[in-house]
Design a protein around this motif. Structure first.
Motif, PDB file in Angstrom:
ATOM      1  N   LEU A  20       0.820  -1.229   0.000  1.00  0.00           N
ATOM      2  CA  LEU A  20       0.000   0.000   0.000  1.00  0.00           C
ATOM      3  C   LEU A  20       0.846   1.268   0.000  1.00  0.00           C
ATOM      4  CD1 LEU A  20      -2.729  -1.180   2.539  1.00  0.00           C
ATOM      5  CD2 LEU A  20      -3.123  -0.569   0.128  1.00  0.00           C
ATOM      6  N   ARG A  21       0.294   2.293  -0.663  1.00  0.00           N
ATOM      7  CA  ARG A  21       0.905   3.627  -0.693  1.00  0.00           C
ATOM      8  C   ARG A  21      -0.138   4.637  -0.234  1.00  0.00           C
ATOM      9  NH1 ARG A  21       4.470   0.955  -1.293  1.00  0.00           N
ATOM     10  NH2 ARG A  21       5.916   0.559  -2.977  1.00  0.00           N
ATOM     11  N   ASP A  22       0.334   5.814   0.137  1.00  0.00           N
ATOM     12  CA  ASP A  22      -0.597   6.901   0.475  1.00  0.00           C
ATOM     13  C   ASP A  22      -1.569   7.106  -0.678  1.00  0.00           C
ATOM     14  OD1 ASP A  22       0.599   7.334   2.856  1.00  0.00           O
ATOM     15  OD2 ASP A  22       1.308   9.362   2.417  1.00  0.00           O
ATOM     16  N   GLY A  23      -2.855   7.244  -0.374  1.00  0.00           N
ATOM     17  CA  GLY A  23      -3.837   7.535  -1.412  1.00  0.00           C
ATOM     18  C   GLY A  23      -4.495   6.299  -1.993  1.00  0.00           C
ATOM     19  N   ASP A  24      -4.016   5.100  -1.610  1.00  0.00           N
ATOM     20  CA  ASP A  24      -4.602   3.861  -2.137  1.00  0.00           C
ATOM     21  C   ASP A  24      -5.936   3.555  -1.460  1.00  0.00           C
ATOM     22  OD1 ASP A  24      -2.565   3.318  -3.891  1.00  0.00           O
ATOM     23  OD2 ASP A  24      -1.558   1.843  -2.613  1.00  0.00           O
ATOM     24  N   LEU A  25      -6.616   2.557  -2.069  1.00  0.00           N
ATOM     25  CA  LEU A  25      -7.847   2.017  -1.508  1.00  0.00           C
ATOM     26  C   LEU A  25      -7.551   0.579  -1.058  1.00  0.00           C
ATOM     27  CD1 LEU A  25     -10.939   2.457  -1.216  1.00  0.00           C
ATOM     28  CD2 LEU A  25     -11.149   1.671  -3.585  1.00  0.00           C
ATOM     29  N   ALA A  26      -8.123   0.191   0.085  1.00  0.00           N
ATOM     30  CA  ALA A  26      -7.974  -1.192   0.554  1.00  0.00           C
ATOM     31  C   ALA A  26      -9.331  -1.666   1.065  1.00  0.00           C
ATOM     32  CB  ALA A  26      -6.938  -1.267   1.673  1.00  0.00           C
ATOM     33  N   ILE A  27      -9.538  -2.978   1.009  1.00  0.00           N
ATOM     34  CA  ILE A  27     -10.777  -3.555   1.550  1.00  0.00           C
ATOM     35  C   ILE A  27     -10.422  -4.503   2.684  1.00  0.00           C
ATOM     36  CG2 ILE A  27     -12.739  -5.095   1.081  1.00  0.00           C
ATOM     37  CD1 ILE A  27     -12.911  -4.021  -1.722  1.00  0.00           C
ATOM     38  N   ASP A  28     -11.111  -4.344   3.803  1.00  0.00           N
ATOM     39  CA  ASP A  28     -11.043  -5.339   4.874  1.00  0.00           C
ATOM     40  C   ASP A  28     -12.318  -6.169   4.774  1.00  0.00           C
ATOM     41  OD1 ASP A  28     -10.911  -6.876   7.095  1.00  0.00           O
ATOM     42  OD2 ASP A  28     -10.442  -5.250   8.494  1.00  0.00           O
ATOM     43  N   HIS A  35      -9.162  -4.427  14.170  1.00  0.00           N
ATOM     44  CA  HIS A  35      -7.698  -4.234  14.280  1.00  0.00           C
ATOM     45  C   HIS A  35      -7.031  -4.168  12.902  1.00  0.00           C
ATOM     46  CE1 HIS A  35      -7.948  -4.807  18.564  1.00  0.00           C
ATOM     47  NE2 HIS A  35      -8.597  -5.941  18.387  1.00  0.00           N
ATOM     48  N   ASP A  36      -7.462  -5.060  12.003  1.00  0.00           N
ATOM     49  CA  ASP A  36      -6.882  -5.029  10.649  1.00  0.00           C
ATOM     50  C   ASP A  36      -7.319  -3.769   9.899  1.00  0.00           C
ATOM     51  OD1 ASP A  36      -5.722  -7.563  11.049  1.00  0.00           O
ATOM     52  OD2 ASP A  36      -7.557  -8.575  10.383  1.00  0.00           O
ATOM     53  N   VAL A  55     -20.526  -9.411   8.470  1.00  0.00           N
ATOM     54  CA  VAL A  55     -21.936  -9.804   8.528  1.00  0.00           C
ATOM     55  C   VAL A  55     -22.589  -9.440   9.854  1.00  0.00           C
ATOM     56  CG1 VAL A  55     -22.038 -11.693   6.840  1.00  0.00           C
ATOM     57  CG2 VAL A  55     -21.124 -12.131   9.125  1.00  0.00           C
ATOM     58  N   GLN A  56     -21.776  -9.134  10.877  1.00  0.00           N
ATOM     59  CA  GLN A  56     -22.357  -8.912  12.213  1.00  0.00           C
ATOM     60  C   GLN A  56     -22.421  -7.424  12.569  1.00  0.00           C
ATOM     61  OE1 GLN A  56     -21.509 -11.683  15.440  1.00  0.00           O
ATOM     62  NE2 GLN A  56     -19.757 -12.383  14.231  1.00  0.00           N
ATOM     63  N   PRO A  57     -23.631  -6.928  12.916  1.00  0.00           N
ATOM     64  CA  PRO A  57     -23.756  -5.528  13.320  1.00  0.00           C
ATOM     65  C   PRO A  57     -22.855  -5.185  14.507  1.00  0.00           C
ATOM     66  CG  PRO A  57     -25.929  -6.616  13.263  1.00  0.00           C
ATOM     67  CD  PRO A  57     -24.921  -7.643  12.910  1.00  0.00           C
ATOM     68  N   ILE A  58     -22.685  -6.135  15.427  1.00  0.00           N
ATOM     69  CA  ILE A  58     -21.864  -5.858  16.612  1.00  0.00           C
ATOM     70  C   ILE A  58     -20.407  -5.606  16.204  1.00  0.00           C
ATOM     71  CG2 ILE A  58     -21.563  -8.356  17.103  1.00  0.00           C
ATOM     72  CD1 ILE A  58     -21.662  -5.623  19.767  1.00  0.00           C
ATOM     73  N   ALA A  59     -19.935  -6.342  15.197  1.00  0.00           N
ATOM     74  CA  ALA A  59     -18.556  -6.149  14.725  1.00  0.00           C
ATOM     75  C   ALA A  59     -18.423  -4.749  14.106  1.00  0.00           C
ATOM     76  CB  ALA A  59     -18.187  -7.225  13.704  1.00  0.00           C
ATOM     77  N   ILE A  60     -19.409  -4.373  13.296  1.00  0.00           N
ATOM     78  CA  ILE A  60     -19.355  -3.052  12.651  1.00  0.00           C
ATOM     79  C   ILE A  60     -19.339  -1.953  13.719  1.00  0.00           C
ATOM     80  CG2 ILE A  60     -20.663  -1.452  11.158  1.00  0.00           C
ATOM     81  CD1 ILE A  60     -19.350  -3.727   9.581  1.00  0.00           C
ATOM     82  N   GLU A  61     -20.160  -2.115  14.759  1.00  0.00           N
ATOM     83  CA  GLU A  61     -20.234  -1.107  15.807  1.00  0.00           C
ATOM     84  C   GLU A  61     -18.916  -1.035  16.601  1.00  0.00           C
ATOM     85  OE1 GLU A  61     -22.218   1.279  16.087  1.00  0.00           O
ATOM     86  OE2 GLU A  61     -21.278   1.982  17.945  1.00  0.00           O
ATOM     87  N   LEU A  62     -18.376  -2.198  16.950  1.00  0.00           N
ATOM     88  CA  LEU A  62     -17.105  -2.212  17.705  1.00  0.00           C
ATOM     89  C   LEU A  62     -15.987  -1.578  16.881  1.00  0.00           C
ATOM     90  CD1 LEU A  62     -17.180  -5.812  19.248  1.00  0.00           C
ATOM     91  CD2 LEU A  62     -17.267  -3.649  20.502  1.00  0.00           C
ATOM     92  N   ALA A  63     -15.972  -1.919  15.601  1.00  0.00           N
ATOM     93  CA  ALA A  63     -14.921  -1.372  14.726  1.00  0.00           C
ATOM     94  C   ALA A  63     -15.094   0.145  14.591  1.00  0.00           C
ATOM     95  CB  ALA A  63     -14.969  -2.049  13.368  1.00  0.00           C
ATOM     96  N   ARG A  64     -16.359   0.573  14.462  1.00  0.00           N
ATOM     97  CA  ARG A  64     -16.625   2.011  14.323  1.00  0.00           C
ATOM     98  C   ARG A  64     -16.073   2.774  15.532  1.00  0.00           C
ATOM     99  NH1 ARG A  64     -20.052   3.535  10.660  1.00  0.00           N
ATOM    100  NH2 ARG A  64     -21.475   1.775  10.739  1.00  0.00           N
ATOM    101  N   GLN A  65     -16.351   2.225  16.725  1.00  0.00           N
ATOM    102  CA  GLN A  65     -15.867   2.882  17.951  1.00  0.00           C
ATOM    103  C   GLN A  65     -14.337   2.890  18.003  1.00  0.00           C
ATOM    104  OE1 GLN A  65     -17.700   0.880  21.282  1.00  0.00           O
ATOM    105  NE2 GLN A  65     -19.763   1.321  20.542  1.00  0.00           N
ATOM    106  N   ARG A  66     -13.751   1.748  17.633  1.00  0.00           N
ATOM    107  CA  ARG A  66     -12.284   1.651  17.687  1.00  0.00           C
ATOM    108  C   ARG A  66     -11.638   2.623  16.699  1.00  0.00           C
ATOM    109  NH1 ARG A  66     -11.693  -3.619  18.673  1.00  0.00           N
ATOM    110  NH2 ARG A  66     -10.995  -3.330  20.800  1.00  0.00           N
ATOM    111  N   LEU A  67     -12.220   2.725  15.504  1.00  0.00           N
ATOM    112  CA  LEU A  67     -11.674   3.641  14.493  1.00  0.00           C
ATOM    113  C   LEU A  67     -11.781   5.082  14.966  1.00  0.00           C
ATOM    114  CD1 LEU A  67     -13.165   1.818  11.406  1.00  0.00           C
ATOM    115  CD2 LEU A  67     -10.741   2.400  11.653  1.00  0.00           C
ATOM    116  N   ASN A 105      -9.412 -12.172   7.247  1.00  0.00           N
ATOM    117  CA  ASN A 105      -8.962 -12.813   8.482  1.00  0.00           C
ATOM    118  C   ASN A 105     -10.106 -13.754   8.839  1.00  0.00           C
ATOM    119  OD1 ASN A 105      -8.045 -13.336  11.109  1.00  0.00           O
ATOM    120  ND2 ASN A 105      -7.307 -11.238  11.370  1.00  0.00           N
ATOM    121  N   LEU A 106      -9.960 -15.025   8.438  1.00  0.00           N
ATOM    122  CA  LEU A 106     -11.111 -15.940   8.442  1.00  0.00           C
ATOM    123  C   LEU A 106     -11.484 -16.411   9.851  1.00  0.00           C
ATOM    124  CD1 LEU A 106     -10.177 -18.093   5.306  1.00  0.00           C
ATOM    125  CD2 LEU A 106     -11.577 -16.013   5.421  1.00  0.00           C
TER     126      LEU A 106
END
Ligand SMILES: C[S@@+](CC[C@H](N)C(=O)[O-])C[C@H]1O[C@@H](n2cnc3c(N)ncnc32)[C@H](O)[C@@H]1O
Length: 206
Positions: A20-28, A35-36, A55-67, A105-106
């Motif tokens: 990755l470089r500055d300005g790139d796009l990445a998908i998690d 964390h990733d 797929v899990q709303p709880i994961a999206i919410e936890l990630a949102r808070q962490r970000l 991250n399976l």
């Protein structure tokens, strides 16, 4: 005692950081606790962007808070979605940034419901979509685990998908996909692995 060899996850983080470089796009493709996603957001810099899905709303919410606590929420768009739904529309608003990395991250959400986990069918569908969407040179990183039902079958399905992909570029060609598996060996139990799939520069669809 600290180990000299990096863990699979550390190796995955190093590989995507190099791609990755500055300005790139990445998908998690498996946001989980985020964390990733944070690592990818740091790698693409303030001018880049990360798309994350789970797929899990709880994961999206936890990630949102962490970000948000890392001040990185501005450069990340999160979708509550199955990664097999990944398509061009996800990227449309974020062009002209090149998509360089898709990270998987399976397994299941640590600390969450272990019954909600990745499956070989949706993982392979998402890998197929990822490879087609990548802007070469691009990289897919897949960390696989053991210990839950279907985990080893999923690792083998990822490798089978990789082999089938390679066969589409017969012979020695610079634009042939390259696949690397990194795996620790234990005499007494199975182990997970890091699978890296490179879409080389100048890649042309067969
Ligand atoms: C091992 S965790 C990911 C860890 C995460 N990357 C982190 O840094 O914390 C796997 C995640 O994949 C998610 N998942 C399972 N199946 C999925 C699918 N088909 N599409 C998207 N996410 C999925 C689970 O909900 C779980 O949160």
């Amino acid at each position: 005692m600290a180990h000299l060899l990096r863990s699979l996850l550390e190796q995955a983080h190093e590989a995507v950081a190099l791609a990755l470089r500055d300005g790139d796009l990445a998908i998690d493709a498996t946001v989980g606790n985020g964390h990733d996603t944070i690592h990818l957001a740091n790698c693409v810099g303030a001018s880049g962007h990360v798309i994350g899905c789970d797929v899990q709303p709880i994961a999206i919410e936890l990630a949102r808070q962490r970000l948000a606590s890392h001040g990185l929420d501005d450069r990340v768009t999160l979708f509550e979605s199955n990664h097999d739904q990944m398509n061009k529309k996800w990227l449309e608003k974020l062009t002209p940034r090149p998509l360089r990395v898709v990270m998987f991250n399976l397994g299941y959400l640590p600390g969450g419901d272990h019954a909600i986990r990745t499956t070989k069918r949706t993982t392979v569908d998402a890998l197929e979509a990822s490879y087609a969407l990548l802007d070469p040179p691009g990289l897919i990183s897949v960390v696989t685990y053991v210990g839950h039902r279907g985990a080893e079958a999923e690792r083998l399905a990822v490798l089978e998908w990789g082999k089938a992909l390679e066969r589409q570029w017969p012979g020695v060609r610079a634009d042939r996909p390259r696949i690397l598996e990194s795996r620790f060996h234990h005499a007494d139990h199975e182990t997970g692995s890091l699978i890296l799939i490179e879409r080389p520069a100048a890649s042309v669809s067969p």
